[in-house]
Design an enzyme around this catalytic site. Structure first.
Site, PDB file in Angstrom:
ATOM      1  N   HIS B 151       0.801  -1.237   0.000  1.00  0.00           N
ATOM      2  CA  HIS B 151       0.000   0.000   0.000  1.00  0.00           C
ATOM      3  C   HIS B 151       0.832   1.286   0.000  1.00  0.00           C
ATOM      4  CE1 HIS B 151      -3.455   2.502   1.698  1.00  0.00           C
ATOM      5  NE2 HIS B 151      -3.990   1.893   0.654  1.00  0.00           N
ATOM      6  N   LYS B 153       2.981   4.457  -1.289  1.00  0.00           N
ATOM      7  CA  LYS B 153       2.824   5.333  -2.461  1.00  0.00           C
ATOM      8  C   LYS B 153       4.037   6.244  -2.463  1.00  0.00           C
ATOM      9  CE  LYS B 153      -1.653   5.003  -0.531  1.00  0.00           C
ATOM     10  NZ  LYS B 153      -2.309   4.126  -1.381  1.00  0.00           N
ATOM     11  N   ASP B 158      17.004   9.243  -7.944  1.00  0.00           N
ATOM     12  CA  ASP B 158      18.480   9.326  -7.854  1.00  0.00           C
ATOM     13  C   ASP B 158      19.003   9.049  -6.446  1.00  0.00           C
ATOM     14  OD1 ASP B 158      18.605   9.929 -10.538  1.00  0.00           O
ATOM     15  OD2 ASP B 158      18.611  12.088 -10.237  1.00  0.00           O
TER      16      ASP B 158
END
Lengths: 215, 215
Positions: B151, B153, B158
């Site tokens: 879940h 996000k 870099d």
């Protein structure tokens, strides 16, 4: 003549040195002050081990004899943080069904702290939602009224500490899913989330609700 | 005698002043360096206005004549950030169906940057998921294999910039829901998310998949 020049040069150097020192100390104090405020956010990753946080919720220090572990975990950290509210607790979460986290919110409310809850209209109606318990306890809950989601998962404690991340405040979120929570004390960031909370609190004022078609 | 004492005192003061100045300057430089690194995270709130980010995705500067607005928005900010990847782009998101964000990921991959994607097994199969397009383009995608959700996000650019929050990378998330995204450059925090990414990347190694019951 040479001695006088050297003497004057030394005096000048001493004054310049001292003034620069004062300036250096000023920046050092400022650095330490802002550095403390801007210390990196704390991160919690989930799923948390299944631990019991009941002792934290007791009004006086106590213990619990249940078979679950009572050691520190991401959940106990989150629970302690919520329970630390002294002036206000603004909760803005997509869903709230976690018994541990909702018990913390209720405990804070029970101590007379101002608690406000914003949530999603679709998910507040699902089985397990603690919104009913909040309302019965006298906590004001507001919600969106459209098909899109009020999908935030944040809370602001005493206007000073922000809890935010991907974590839904549910048992699955805490004990099952891969989730993260960030705890931020930077005044700039907390301020932006307080403003977002106030914006939504006003937008979701019940006087603006229009579930029934307008006549 | 008195003159000698004054002279010695002045020399001592000058040396002390100068050494303190050097120390002060050292802390000032350190302060400015860490202050820059620890500047408060940037916050984006959604829903974003429906804008077109196509010009950002062109390999050479160009423009678009479509009827959508082309002004800056939370979406264009996010798009620019993803496109800024030069060495690596690690994406760890519950769902990815946004055409704008997946086009950015594909464009970064097309420039030869190492792109890795972790996602949720349930949601990657839904209509609109861009996981198929990623795989066809040669991007390695890994996923969980249990009933709970992957879940998170977040994305790390870099190894230096963290994008995280409540936002699902979908059209509804960007243009419909109430969502937040935080952009963090603090090395301590970014490091923790890189470690979480590597942990999941190893856990979800296809050689560990066991969808079929073991014989």
């Amino acid at each position: 003549m040479i001695l006088t020049v050297i003497s004057a040069w030394r005096s000048l150097l001493a004054v310049a040195g001292l003034s620069l020192t004062v300036e250096g100390l000023y920046y050092l104090i400022r650095y330490l002050k802002r550095f403390r405020e801007r210390r990196p956010p704390q991160v919690l990753f989930f799923p948390a081990p299944v631990t019991c946080v009941r002792p934290l919720l007791l009004s006086s220090p106590g213990h619990c004899n249940c078979s679950r572990s009572h050691r520190e975990s991401a959940l106990s950290c989150l629970t302690r943080l919520l329970l630390s509210a002294r002036r206000s607790l603004d909760v803005c979460v997509f869903t709230i069904s976690s018994v541990e986290l909702s018990s913390s919110v209720l405990a804070v409310h029970g101590r007379g702290v101002r608690v406000r809850v914003i949530t999603d209209s679709d998910y507040m109606a699902l089985a397990g939602s603690q919104v009913g318990a909040f309302r019965r306890a006298g906590i004001e809950v507001r919600h969106d009224q459209d098909a899109n989601y009020m999908h935030h998962k944040f809370a602001v404690i005493d206007g000073l500490i922000l809890i935010t991340g991907s974590l839904n405040w549910s048992a699955q979120g805490i004990f099952g899913n891969k989730e993260n929570v960030i705890i931020i004390k930077s005044t700039d960031v907390v301020k932006e989330f307080i403003e977002e909370f106030e914006r939504l609190w006003n937008e979701y004022d019940p006087s603006n609700y229009s579930f029934s078609p307008k006549s």
